[in-house]
Design a protein around this motif. Sequence first.
Motif, mmCIF file in Angstrom:
data_model
loop_
_atom_site.group_PDB
_atom_site.id
_atom_site.type_symbol
_atom_site.label_atom_id
_atom_site.label_comp_id
_atom_site.label_asym_id
_atom_site.label_seq_id
_atom_site.Cartn_x
_atom_site.Cartn_y
_atom_site.Cartn_z
ATOM 1 N N THR A 1 -42.020 -95.844 107.538
ATOM 2 C CA THR A 1 -40.720 -96.055 108.191
ATOM 3 C C THR A 1 -39.542 -95.583 107.348
ATOM 4 O OG1 THR A 1 -40.705 -98.338 107.367
ATOM 5 C CG2 THR A 1 -41.530 -97.976 109.605
ATOM 6 N N ASP A 2 -39.770 -95.301 106.067
ATOM 7 C CA ASP A 2 -38.688 -94.784 105.223
ATOM 8 C C ASP A 2 -38.535 -93.263 105.336
ATOM 9 O OD1 ASP A 2 -38.058 -97.291 104.244
ATOM 10 O OD2 ASP A 2 -39.442 -97.146 102.546
ATOM 11 N N ILE B 1 -38.829 -91.474 108.494
ATOM 12 C CA ILE B 1 -38.811 -91.072 109.896
ATOM 13 C C ILE B 1 -37.833 -89.921 110.150
ATOM 14 C CG2 ILE B 1 -38.167 -91.867 112.215
ATOM 15 C CD1 ILE B 1 -39.666 -94.449 111.594
ATOM 16 N N GLU B 2 -36.676 -89.921 109.514
ATOM 17 C CA GLU B 2 -35.750 -88.801 109.682
ATOM 18 C C GLU B 2 -36.377 -87.493 109.209
ATOM 19 O OE1 GLU B 2 -31.983 -89.499 107.926
ATOM 20 O OE2 GLU B 2 -31.515 -91.263 109.165
ATOM 21 N N TRP C 1 -45.004 -87.332 117.973
ATOM 22 C CA TRP C 1 -43.985 -88.354 118.264
ATOM 23 C C TRP C 1 -44.402 -89.075 119.537
ATOM 24 C CZ3 TRP C 1 -40.074 -90.249 115.470
ATOM 25 C CH2 TRP C 1 -39.126 -91.049 116.100
ATOM 26 N N SER D 1 -41.586 -94.873 122.801
ATOM 27 C CA SER D 1 -41.865 -96.305 122.680
ATOM 28 C C SER D 1 -41.836 -96.998 124.039
ATOM 29 C CB SER D 1 -40.853 -96.970 121.749
ATOM 30 O OG SER D 1 -41.004 -96.509 120.436
ATOM 31 N N SER E 1 -38.629 -98.858 117.731
ATOM 32 C CA SER E 1 -38.342 -97.456 118.031
ATOM 33 C C SER E 1 -37.212 -96.949 117.165
ATOM 34 C CB SER E 1 -37.985 -97.290 119.510
ATOM 35 O OG SER E 1 -36.774 -97.959 119.808
ATOM 36 N N TRP E 2 -37.133 -95.631 117.074
ATOM 37 C CA TRP E 2 -36.079 -94.950 116.328
ATOM 38 C C TRP E 2 -35.527 -93.843 117.226
ATOM 39 C CZ3 TRP E 2 -40.244 -97.272 114.333
ATOM 40 C CH2 TRP E 2 -40.078 -98.059 113.195
ATOM 41 N N SER F 1 -34.361 -90.225 118.511
ATOM 42 C CA SER F 1 -34.820 -88.867 118.224
ATOM 43 C C SER F 1 -34.288 -87.932 119.300
ATOM 44 C CB SER F 1 -36.348 -88.815 118.215
ATOM 45 O OG SER F 1 -36.863 -88.729 119.535
ATOM 46 N N PRO G 1 -35.977 -92.504 122.329
ATOM 47 C CA PRO G 1 -36.455 -93.496 121.364
ATOM 48 C C PRO G 1 -37.985 -93.477 121.263
ATOM 49 C CG PRO G 1 -35.737 -94.548 123.395
ATOM 50 C CD PRO G 1 -35.334 -93.126 123.505
ATOM 51 N N ARG H 1 -41.481 -93.470 118.049
ATOM 52 C CA ARG H 1 -41.949 -93.618 116.672
ATOM 53 C C ARG H 1 -42.932 -92.490 116.372
ATOM 54 N NH1 ARG H 1 -46.888 -96.595 117.479
ATOM 55 N NH2 ARG H 1 -46.902 -97.580 119.533
#
Length: 478
Positions: free
Chosen positions: A121-122, A124-125, A190, A193, A199-200, A202, A206, A208
Amino acid sequence: MRMTLPNLRVSDTLRGVKEEFSPIDPPNVKIYVCGPTVYDVAHVGHARPAVFFDVVRRYLERLGYRVFLVTNVTDVEDKIIGRAKEEGVSFREIADRYEREYFEAMASLGVMLPTVVPRATDYIEDMIRVIEGLIEKGHAYPAENGDVYFDVSSFPDYGKLSKIKVEELVAGARVEPGEGKRSPEDFALWKASAPGEPSWPSPWGPGRPGWHIECSVMILKLLGPQIDIHGGGQDLVFPHHENEIAQTEAYTGISPFVRYWMHVGLVTVGGEKMAKSLKNYFEVKVAVEEFGSNAVRTFLLSAHYRSPLEFGPDALGSARARFESWRSALMRAEAYLREAGPSHELSEEERKLREELLEARDRFYEAMSDDFDTPKALSAIDSVSAIASRIASESLSPNLAGEAASTLRDFLQLLGFSVAEGAAPAELNQLIELLVDVRAALRRKKMWDLSDEIRSRLAELGVKLEDKGDRTVWWVEQ
């Protein structure tokens, strides 16, 4: 002692050959080992690759290399999300809990912390940027539902690690309703979600990351486009590592992505993989409590890393007895050395014994340099242990005792075993010496019952006594 070490030879899963180890940028060695998906407790199957690559790291450092080891943590995934829903807590709480449990379990087995432990999760970008790059290069495509897939047909070398042909994957397979794949062999980079899932944001909505992309991205970010060793269990060859090769080499245009692929055989129970889903697993914590850390580590190193390893209480019991024989021999030899007088010129028998010690030492390094053959290395330790025990029992040359004890301790420490010093702290040392002197006086007066009582009570406290004529050698069993 002879100190020339043999050149290291390593097997590569992709090429199917064993050859002399040649890192990209010597003396630096970059290693990536797939780590845990943290949704439950660690079991003995998880421990095998962790212990093995800990030994790889230690041995490479003995050979003079500087090792940079990365082991990732998958901290967002379907099983983690499912566990969080079951308990009514956040996925982060589940991930943090079992990440701590995993590394505590590995530490209990003597596994050193990796150089870096990245969490999915660190990054994801960074994953989103790589996915965008794969789309731009024509290797990936977004689906209407917000998923993004890698186009396997765009990578002609797909299957080179697992030796699986794309036609075999397609035969009998189909695209499930709602997947949005163009072809059944394509895999997710990808995932959109579902409601209530983490979720993040994108460019595709959204969601993950897929499981495979995280490892490629963390390797690119932390180690660069090429690494020396990539490791994991044999069950990761396909699809995980196959997919890593495809997406990484498609993105960078650099091949090979990995110089040596090393895969560890599975721990089995009744011939089946030890797994949570099969409910045939044995927790590391329970194994350590029941058999001891060193016994579990001995068991895990008792078969060649590429071979399966059958788990069972008898096997662990045998491993415990084997390690205890090593430790006992070491303690006896070091205790004898502390009490022994001046050394003397070696007799013919002692010279032969020293030659046996040198040969065992050479066998150990030859085994370790031959694709990390730990079973043969442990066999060499058996030989050194027997020699050290004989020297102490027969009160042979103190110099020879020192050579055998230092070799045995060095080998055990090199393989990551925990062996404390056999001596006691100064104050306790004086008390034990006093009791040993009292026992000697009782023996001279033929008061056998009392002298035996002192010996038995000391043994209960972990202090072993060995009578050698008119003197007694003692040591502390840890």
